[in-house]
Motif scaffolding. Structure first.
Motif, PDB file in Angstrom:
ATOM      1  N   ASN A  92      -6.474  10.840   2.266  1.00  0.00           N
ATOM      2  CA  ASN A  92      -7.176   9.974   3.214  1.00  0.00           C
ATOM      3  C   ASN A  92      -7.219   8.541   2.695  1.00  0.00           C
ATOM      4  O   ASN A  92      -7.145   8.301   1.482  1.00  0.00           O
ATOM      5  CB  ASN A  92      -8.592  10.494   3.471  1.00  0.00           C
ATOM      6  CG  ASN A  92      -8.593  11.859   4.128  1.00  0.00           C
ATOM      7  OD1 ASN A  92      -7.648  12.223   4.828  1.00  0.00           O
ATOM      8  ND2 ASN A  92      -9.656  12.629   3.893  1.00  0.00           N
ATOM      9  N   THR A  93      -7.368   7.608   3.597  1.00  0.00           N
ATOM     10  CA  THR A  93      -7.332   6.188   3.228  1.00  0.00           C
ATOM     11  C   THR A  93      -8.635   5.489   3.609  1.00  0.00           C
ATOM     12  O   THR A  93      -9.393   5.962   4.454  1.00  0.00           O
ATOM     13  CB  THR A  93      -6.158   5.471   3.922  1.00  0.00           C
ATOM     14  OG1 THR A  93      -6.324   5.544   5.353  1.00  0.00           O
ATOM     15  CG2 THR A  93      -4.828   6.104   3.543  1.00  0.00           C
ATOM     16  N   GLN A 100       1.050   4.518  -2.620  1.00  0.00           N
ATOM     17  CA  GLN A 100       0.954   5.911  -2.187  1.00  0.00           C
ATOM     18  C   GLN A 100       2.157   6.727  -2.665  1.00  0.00           C
ATOM     19  O   GLN A 100       2.015   7.877  -3.083  1.00  0.00           O
ATOM     20  CB  GLN A 100       0.863   5.966  -0.659  1.00  0.00           C
ATOM     21  CG  GLN A 100      -0.411   5.364  -0.092  1.00  0.00           C
ATOM     22  CD  GLN A 100      -0.407   5.352   1.421  1.00  0.00           C
ATOM     23  OE1 GLN A 100       0.050   6.303   2.064  1.00  0.00           O
ATOM     24  NE2 GLN A 100      -0.920   4.286   2.020  1.00  0.00           N
ATOM     25  N   GLU A 129      -4.554  -0.267   3.609  1.00  0.00           N
ATOM     26  CA  GLU A 129      -5.034   1.098   3.594  1.00  0.00           C
ATOM     27  C   GLU A 129      -4.735   1.708   2.229  1.00  0.00           C
ATOM     28  O   GLU A 129      -3.575   1.845   1.849  1.00  0.00           O
ATOM     29  CB  GLU A 129      -4.370   1.916   4.704  1.00  0.00           C
ATOM     30  CG  GLU A 129      -4.826   1.525   6.103  1.00  0.00           C
ATOM     31  CD  GLU A 129      -4.297   2.480   7.148  1.00  0.00           C
ATOM     32  OE1 GLU A 129      -3.402   3.275   6.811  1.00  0.00           O
ATOM     33  OE2 GLU A 129      -4.781   2.428   8.289  1.00  0.00           O
ATOM     34  N   VAL A 130      -5.773   2.038   1.500  1.00  0.00           N
ATOM     35  CA  VAL A 130      -5.638   2.578   0.143  1.00  0.00           C
ATOM     36  C   VAL A 130      -6.090   4.034   0.155  1.00  0.00           C
ATOM     37  O   VAL A 130      -7.153   4.353   0.700  1.00  0.00           O
ATOM     38  CB  VAL A 130      -6.482   1.771  -0.865  1.00  0.00           C
ATOM     39  CG1 VAL A 130      -6.324   2.328  -2.274  1.00  0.00           C
ATOM     40  CG2 VAL A 130      -6.088   0.302  -0.825  1.00  0.00           C
ATOM     41  N   THR A 131      -5.292   4.916  -0.427  1.00  0.00           N
ATOM     42  CA  THR A 131      -5.674   6.322  -0.471  1.00  0.00           C
ATOM     43  C   THR A 131      -6.651   6.564  -1.617  1.00  0.00           C
ATOM     44  O   THR A 131      -6.643   5.881  -2.641  1.00  0.00           O
ATOM     45  CB  THR A 131      -4.448   7.230  -0.668  1.00  0.00           C
ATOM     46  OG1 THR A 131      -3.842   6.948  -1.933  1.00  0.00           O
ATOM     47  CG2 THR A 131      -3.431   7.022   0.436  1.00  0.00           C
ATOM     48  N   TYR A 132      -7.473   7.584  -1.441  1.00  0.00           N
ATOM     49  CA  TYR A 132      -8.389   7.981  -2.506  1.00  0.00           C
ATOM     50  C   TYR A 132      -7.597   8.521  -3.706  1.00  0.00           C
ATOM     51  O   TYR A 132      -8.056   8.444  -4.848  1.00  0.00           O
ATOM     52  CB  TYR A 132      -9.370   9.032  -1.999  1.00  0.00           C
ATOM     53  CG  TYR A 132     -10.371   8.482  -1.015  1.00  0.00           C
ATOM     54  CD1 TYR A 132     -11.458   7.731  -1.453  1.00  0.00           C
ATOM     55  CD2 TYR A 132     -10.223   8.699   0.350  1.00  0.00           C
ATOM     56  CE1 TYR A 132     -12.383   7.209  -0.555  1.00  0.00           C
ATOM     57  CE2 TYR A 132     -11.145   8.185   1.261  1.00  0.00           C
ATOM     58  CZ  TYR A 132     -12.214   7.441   0.801  1.00  0.00           C
ATOM     59  OH  TYR A 132     -13.122   6.916   1.697  1.00  0.00           O
ATOM     60  N   SER A 177       0.834  -1.202   0.000  1.00  0.00           N
ATOM     61  CA  SER A 177       0.000   0.000   0.000  1.00  0.00           C
ATOM     62  C   SER A 177       0.867   1.251   0.000  1.00  0.00           C
ATOM     63  O   SER A 177       0.560   2.232  -0.689  1.00  0.00           O
ATOM     64  CB  SER A 177      -0.912  -0.002   1.233  1.00  0.00           C
ATOM     65  OG  SER A 177      -1.643   1.201   1.329  1.00  0.00           O
ATOM     66  N   THR A 222      -4.886   7.182  -4.846  1.00  0.00           N
ATOM     67  CA  THR A 222      -4.528   6.008  -5.647  1.00  0.00           C
ATOM     68  C   THR A 222      -5.679   5.613  -6.562  1.00  0.00           C
ATOM     69  O   THR A 222      -5.484   5.280  -7.734  1.00  0.00           O
ATOM     70  CB  THR A 222      -4.152   4.830  -4.732  1.00  0.00           C
ATOM     71  OG1 THR A 222      -3.034   5.195  -3.912  1.00  0.00           O
ATOM     72  CG2 THR A 222      -3.802   3.599  -5.547  1.00  0.00           C
ATOM     73  N   ARG A 239      -0.964  14.265  -0.009  1.00  0.00           N
ATOM     74  CA  ARG A 239      -0.106  13.242   0.605  1.00  0.00           C
ATOM     75  C   ARG A 239       0.817  13.822   1.670  1.00  0.00           C
ATOM     76  O   ARG A 239       1.025  13.213   2.722  1.00  0.00           O
ATOM     77  CB  ARG A 239       0.721  12.531  -0.470  1.00  0.00           C
ATOM     78  CG  ARG A 239       1.579  11.416   0.084  1.00  0.00           C
ATOM     79  CD  ARG A 239       2.247  10.607  -1.004  1.00  0.00           C
ATOM     80  NE  ARG A 239       3.025   9.531  -0.400  1.00  0.00           N
ATOM     81  CZ  ARG A 239       4.298   9.642  -0.031  1.00  0.00           C
ATOM     82  NH1 ARG A 239       4.935  10.783  -0.233  1.00  0.00           N
ATOM     83  NH2 ARG A 239       4.926   8.639   0.543  1.00  0.00           N
ATOM     84  N   HIS A 261     -10.023   1.152   4.003  1.00  0.00           N
ATOM     85  CA  HIS A 261      -9.514  -0.215   4.124  1.00  0.00           C
ATOM     86  C   HIS A 261     -10.049  -1.083   2.981  1.00  0.00           C
ATOM     87  O   HIS A 261     -11.233  -1.079   2.665  1.00  0.00           O
ATOM     88  CB  HIS A 261      -9.914  -0.818   5.467  1.00  0.00           C
ATOM     89  CG  HIS A 261      -9.213  -0.185   6.631  1.00  0.00           C
ATOM     90  ND1 HIS A 261      -7.939  -0.514   7.010  1.00  0.00           N
ATOM     91  CD2 HIS A 261      -9.616   0.786   7.486  1.00  0.00           C
ATOM     92  CE1 HIS A 261      -7.570   0.209   8.045  1.00  0.00           C
ATOM     93  NE2 HIS A 261      -8.578   1.009   8.365  1.00  0.00           N
TER      94      HIS A 261
END
Length: 328
Positions: A167-168, A55, A175-178, A51, A180, A245, A170
């Protein structure tokens, strides 16, 4: 009467159906790099680390979209990193210092980067200046404007709206960021445009043979101005992702992103001679850069040697492109 086919012709037909090195090279390189770092570090394959790679990659990956469009036309953009930095300072200063609503401030930052792209395209097409020289000049202009406007100071205390894409959420334990997700959606959109639309085919035609494109009735000036302007727009989106970020508008940002984006494009199999390459390859190239940076850090390799290895990878990718051109 049955026609016979010579063994030589059969072998030629079979070889023509095989994917080129430019098509399979990026994926193979990514798989090999991942396998090596899995072998070297137990932490590499963890969900959290994968993850983190995504990012760390998203900003360069978005810049590389614009760089890919330009390289497909046979050009290059050295200004992309500093244009991104200028866009980030504009949007953060507008929001924090001038009190402009965050959404409008973001639009102003993206517009500032887009105008730099328009300036690049206009100088290249109207005055017939080489892309290398024009973008080298606008790199310095963007750097100077960024330092002057920010007083060489970071902009902090940003509104929450500017932090959204950092922000991330699940997803399967990761945890994936918006940001990404936005990056992947933009790649999907550009992939569709290049593959299935008339403007996409015109761009490839111009990169393959500018004179033939002119004889087909295509306006190279219009295409190039559009491409450089779109690239500036993507740099503005990358500026927003960088701000989200890091949490600040950093006037020192963007100083290596131009080379990182070119590295991603070249490693992804896009020809520096124009007319050949895919946006999917660029995404793989950006991931290769991210994997190498992350993996080498995990196994304790100094940042100086990371740059050395990246340079070697670029030379190997360009050499592979040169060898693949006769067959293409």
């Amino acid at each position: 009467m049955t026609q016979s086919t010579s063994p030589t012709a059969g072998r030629a037909a079979f070889s023509d159906r095989l994917p080129s090195l430019a098509d399979i090279g990026p994926l193979a390189a990514l798989v090999i790099a991942c396998a090596f770092f899995i072998w070297q570090s137990d932490r590499f394959l963890s969900i959290q680390n994968l993850s983190l790679i995504l990012q760390q990659t998203m900003v360069v990956a978005v810049i590389a979209i614009g760089q890919t469009l330009i390289v497909l036309t046979g050009g290059i953009d050295l200004s992309c990193g500093m244009v991104m930095a200028f866009g980030s300072i504009v949007m953060t200063k507008f929001a924090v210092t001038m009190g402009v609503p965050p959404v409008i401030a973001i639009m102003c930052g993206v517009a500032a980067s887009t105008l730099f792209g328009l300036l690049n395209g206009t100088l290249i097409t109207k005055i017939k200046l080489p892309a290398f020289i024009v973008t080298l000049g606008t790199l310095n202009i963007a750097f100077a404007l960024t330092q002057v406007y920010s007083n060489a100071e970071s902009v902090s205390n940003l509104p929450d709206a500017m932090m959204f894409f950092g922000n991330t959420f699940h997803l399967g334990g990761a945890e994936v960021t918006y940001g990404t997700v936005l990056t992947l959606l933009m790649y999907l959109a550009v992939w569709f445009v290049l593959r299935d639309t008339v403007p996409g085919r015109h761009l490839y035609a111009l990169g393959n043979n500018a004179e033939a494109a002119r004889l087909m009735g295509l306006s190279s000036q219009k295409i190039l101005i559009t491409v450089y302007t779109l690239a500036g727009f993507f740099y503005g989106i990358a500026a927003l992702l960088s701000v989200a970020r890091t949490g600040v508008g950093d006037p020192q940002a963007g100083q290596t992103e131009n080379l990182d984006s070119i590295t991603a494009v070249v490693l992804g199999g896009t020809s520096l001679f124009g007319g050949r390459g895919t946006i999917v390859g660029t995404l793989l190239g950006a991931l290769i850069v991210g994997v190498f940076r992350n993996g080498l850090t995990l196994i304790g390799v100094s940042s100086v040697y990371q740059i050395l290895i990246t340079g070697i990878l670029v030379i190997l990718a360009v050499a592979a492109d040169k060898l693949a051109r006769p067959r293409a």
